[in-house]
Design a protein around this motif. Structure first.
Motif, PDB file in Angstrom:
ATOM      1  N   LEU A  67       0.846  -1.194   0.000  1.00 21.04           N
ATOM      2  CA  LEU A  67       0.000   0.000   0.000  1.00 21.04           C
ATOM      3  C   LEU A  67       0.879   1.239   0.000  1.00 21.04           C
ATOM      4  O   LEU A  67       2.045   1.195   0.385  1.00 21.04           O
ATOM      5  CB  LEU A  67      -0.896   0.017   1.242  1.00 21.04           C
ATOM      6  CG  LEU A  67      -1.913  -1.109   1.356  1.00 21.04           C
ATOM      7  CD1 LEU A  67      -2.615  -1.029   2.708  1.00 21.04           C
ATOM      8  CD2 LEU A  67      -2.926  -1.044   0.241  1.00 21.04           C
ATOM      9  N   GLN A  69       2.356   4.701   1.357  1.00 20.96           N
ATOM     10  CA  GLN A  69       2.622   5.234   2.687  1.00 20.96           C
ATOM     11  C   GLN A  69       1.852   6.543   2.871  1.00 20.96           C
ATOM     12  O   GLN A  69       1.724   7.316   1.936  1.00 20.96           O
ATOM     13  CB  GLN A  69       4.122   5.494   2.864  1.00 20.96           C
ATOM     14  CG  GLN A  69       4.956   4.245   2.888  1.00 20.96           C
ATOM     15  CD  GLN A  69       4.776   3.464   4.174  1.00 20.96           C
ATOM     16  OE1 GLN A  69       4.552   4.035   5.230  1.00 20.96           O
ATOM     17  NE2 GLN A  69       4.856   2.153   4.082  1.00 20.96           N
ATOM     18  N   GLN A  73       0.142   8.334  10.238  1.00 23.55           N
ATOM     19  CA  GLN A  73       0.141   6.889  10.378  1.00 23.55           C
ATOM     20  C   GLN A  73       0.621   6.501  11.769  1.00 23.55           C
ATOM     21  O   GLN A  73       1.536   7.093  12.313  1.00 23.55           O
ATOM     22  CB  GLN A  73       1.066   6.305   9.307  1.00 23.55           C
ATOM     23  CG  GLN A  73       1.227   4.832   9.323  1.00 23.55           C
ATOM     24  CD  GLN A  73       2.018   4.368   8.117  1.00 23.55           C
ATOM     25  OE1 GLN A  73       1.725   4.754   7.005  1.00 23.55           O
ATOM     26  NE2 GLN A  73       3.014   3.567   8.340  1.00 23.55           N
ATOM     27  N   THR A  75       1.905   3.116  14.061  1.00 20.75           N
ATOM     28  CA  THR A  75       2.383   1.737  13.942  1.00 20.75           C
ATOM     29  C   THR A  75       2.237   1.043  15.288  1.00 20.75           C
ATOM     30  O   THR A  75       2.775   1.502  16.298  1.00 20.75           O
ATOM     31  CB  THR A  75       3.854   1.703  13.500  1.00 20.75           C
ATOM     32  OG1 THR A  75       3.973   2.395  12.263  1.00 20.75           O
ATOM     33  CG2 THR A  75       4.342   0.278  13.336  1.00 20.75           C
ATOM     34  N   LEU A 111      -4.216   6.339   9.801  1.00 22.75           N
ATOM     35  CA  LEU A 111      -4.057   4.954   9.377  1.00 22.75           C
ATOM     36  C   LEU A 111      -3.269   4.185  10.436  1.00 22.75           C
ATOM     37  O   LEU A 111      -2.265   4.670  10.947  1.00 22.75           O
ATOM     38  CB  LEU A 111      -3.311   4.900   8.039  1.00 22.75           C
ATOM     39  CG  LEU A 111      -2.965   3.514   7.520  1.00 22.75           C
ATOM     40  CD1 LEU A 111      -4.226   2.770   7.103  1.00 22.75           C
ATOM     41  CD2 LEU A 111      -2.020   3.611   6.345  1.00 22.75           C
ATOM     42  N   THR A 113      -1.134   0.758  11.179  1.00 18.48           N
ATOM     43  CA  THR A 113      -0.471  -0.415  10.615  1.00 18.48           C
ATOM     44  C   THR A 113      -0.103  -1.336  11.769  1.00 18.48           C
ATOM     45  O   THR A 113       0.459  -0.901  12.772  1.00 18.48           O
ATOM     46  CB  THR A 113       0.805  -0.021   9.829  1.00 18.48           C
ATOM     47  OG1 THR A 113       1.673   0.702  10.675  1.00 18.48           O
ATOM     48  CG2 THR A 113       0.453   0.819   8.630  1.00 18.48           C
ATOM     49  N   ARG A 115       1.963  -4.616  12.967  1.00 17.06           N
ATOM     50  CA  ARG A 115       3.088  -5.513  12.691  1.00 17.06           C
ATOM     51  C   ARG A 115       3.079  -6.581  13.768  1.00 17.06           C
ATOM     52  O   ARG A 115       3.247  -6.270  14.942  1.00 17.06           O
ATOM     53  CB  ARG A 115       4.408  -4.742  12.733  1.00 17.06           C
ATOM     54  CG  ARG A 115       4.483  -3.589  11.767  1.00 17.06           C
ATOM     55  CD  ARG A 115       5.741  -2.748  11.971  1.00 17.06           C
ATOM     56  NE  ARG A 115       6.929  -3.506  11.630  1.00 17.06           N
ATOM     57  CZ  ARG A 115       7.933  -3.749  12.471  1.00 17.06           C
ATOM     58  NH1 ARG A 115       7.903  -3.290  13.695  1.00 17.06           N
ATOM     59  NH2 ARG A 115       8.971  -4.440  12.081  1.00 17.06           N
ATOM     60  N   SER A 139     -10.121   0.840  10.249  1.00 16.13           N
ATOM     61  CA  SER A 139      -9.300   0.420   9.122  1.00 16.13           C
ATOM     62  C   SER A 139      -7.887   0.149   9.622  1.00 16.13           C
ATOM     63  O   SER A 139      -7.195   1.047  10.085  1.00 16.13           O
ATOM     64  CB  SER A 139      -9.287   1.512   8.040  1.00 16.13           C
ATOM     65  OG  SER A 139      -8.451   1.132   6.981  1.00 16.13           O
ATOM     66  N   ILE A 140      -7.468  -1.133   9.532  1.00 17.68           N
ATOM     67  CA  ILE A 140      -6.162  -1.549  10.043  1.00 17.68           C
ATOM     68  C   ILE A 140      -5.410  -2.243   8.918  1.00 17.68           C
ATOM     69  O   ILE A 140      -5.934  -3.145   8.274  1.00 17.68           O
ATOM     70  CB  ILE A 140      -6.321  -2.506  11.243  1.00 17.68           C
ATOM     71  CG1 ILE A 140      -7.134  -1.844  12.345  1.00 17.68           C
ATOM     72  CG2 ILE A 140      -4.963  -2.952  11.751  1.00 17.68           C
ATOM     73  CD1 ILE A 140      -7.604  -2.794  13.410  1.00 17.68           C
ATOM     74  N   SER A 141      -4.170  -1.822   8.674  1.00 14.26           N
ATOM     75  CA  SER A 141      -3.324  -2.458   7.654  1.00 14.26           C
ATOM     76  C   SER A 141      -2.371  -3.419   8.345  1.00 14.26           C
ATOM     77  O   SER A 141      -1.705  -3.059   9.313  1.00 14.26           O
ATOM     78  CB  SER A 141      -2.505  -1.410   6.891  1.00 14.26           C
ATOM     79  OG  SER A 141      -3.355  -0.532   6.213  1.00 14.26           O
ATOM     80  N   LEU A 142      -2.319  -4.662   7.841  1.00 23.27           N
ATOM     81  CA  LEU A 142      -1.395  -5.654   8.374  1.00 23.27           C
ATOM     82  C   LEU A 142      -0.117  -5.608   7.565  1.00 23.27           C
ATOM     83  O   LEU A 142      -0.147  -5.628   6.336  1.00 23.27           O
ATOM     84  CB  LEU A 142      -2.010  -7.044   8.313  1.00 23.27           C
ATOM     85  CG  LEU A 142      -3.296  -7.231   9.115  1.00 23.27           C
ATOM     86  CD1 LEU A 142      -3.868  -8.625   8.868  1.00 23.27           C
ATOM     87  CD2 LEU A 142      -3.032  -7.031  10.586  1.00 23.27           C
ATOM     88  N   VAL A 143       1.036  -5.553   8.249  1.00 23.01           N
ATOM     89  CA  VAL A 143       2.332  -5.450   7.588  1.00 23.01           C
ATOM     90  C   VAL A 143       2.941  -6.845   7.473  1.00 23.01           C
ATOM     91  O   VAL A 143       2.977  -7.601   8.445  1.00 23.01           O
ATOM     92  CB  VAL A 143       3.275  -4.519   8.378  1.00 23.01           C
ATOM     93  CG1 VAL A 143       4.621  -4.426   7.703  1.00 23.01           C
ATOM     94  CG2 VAL A 143       2.657  -3.148   8.537  1.00 23.01           C
TER      95      VAL A 143
END
Length: 151
Positions: A67, A69, A73, A75, A111, A113, A115, A139-143
């Motif tokens: 995605l 950056q 954000q 982390t 956002l 992310t 990890r 909304s959660i982004s998995l790294v």
């Protein structure tokens, strides 16, 4: 009739001061400045990727496309022992929701992310995702590591 070609005569108008002194140089040599700036640029380019991930986490592999950056954000990291980190700061159990509630800015949340170490069980990761959801982050982004073949 004789003409004097060089030397002798008055020194006025020839850029000299007093008796044989030289005039001050009116131009600055920028080459050393440019050299130093290029060296600093290379140093920052080499060290910047190392600053992005402060908590050592063995990420799982994935074939997913990366995605873009974003500037705004957060982390959240979970290490192999299950400890939760907000950016680089370790949090006590149950502290994540309270800390994230204070980070809400504006109408759109930043956002997030996530990890997580590959040796963790899915239940621990799901519990942290539940805390993120309770704090208002939907909304959660998995790294993951990119890989051609997941292990």
């Amino acid at each position: 009739m004789a003409m004097s070609v060089g030397g002798g005569g008055s020194s006025r108008g020839r850029g000299r001061r007093g008796r044989g002194g030289r005039s001050a140089m009116s131009e600055i040599n920028v080459t050393p400045f440019v050299d130093v700036m290029l060296v600093l640029l290379i140093i920052f380019m080499v060290t910047a990727p190392m600053l992005a991930a402060g908590v050592p986490v063995d990420l799982p592999d994935s074939k997913a496309d990366p995605l873009d950056q974003q500037q705004d954000q957060i982390t959240v990291s979970i290490d192999a022992q299950g400890a939760v980190f907000l950016d680089d700061e370790q949090l006590a159990p149950g502290e994540l929701t309270d800390r994230l509630a204070g980070l809400q800015r504006g109408e759109k949340p930043p956002l997030v992310t996530l990890r997580a170490d590959r040796v963790l069980d899915w239940g621990r990761v799901a519990a942290v995702m539940g805390e993120l959801n309770a704090a208002g982050f939907k909304s959660i982004s998995l790294v993951t590591n990119s890989s051609s073949a997941p292990q």
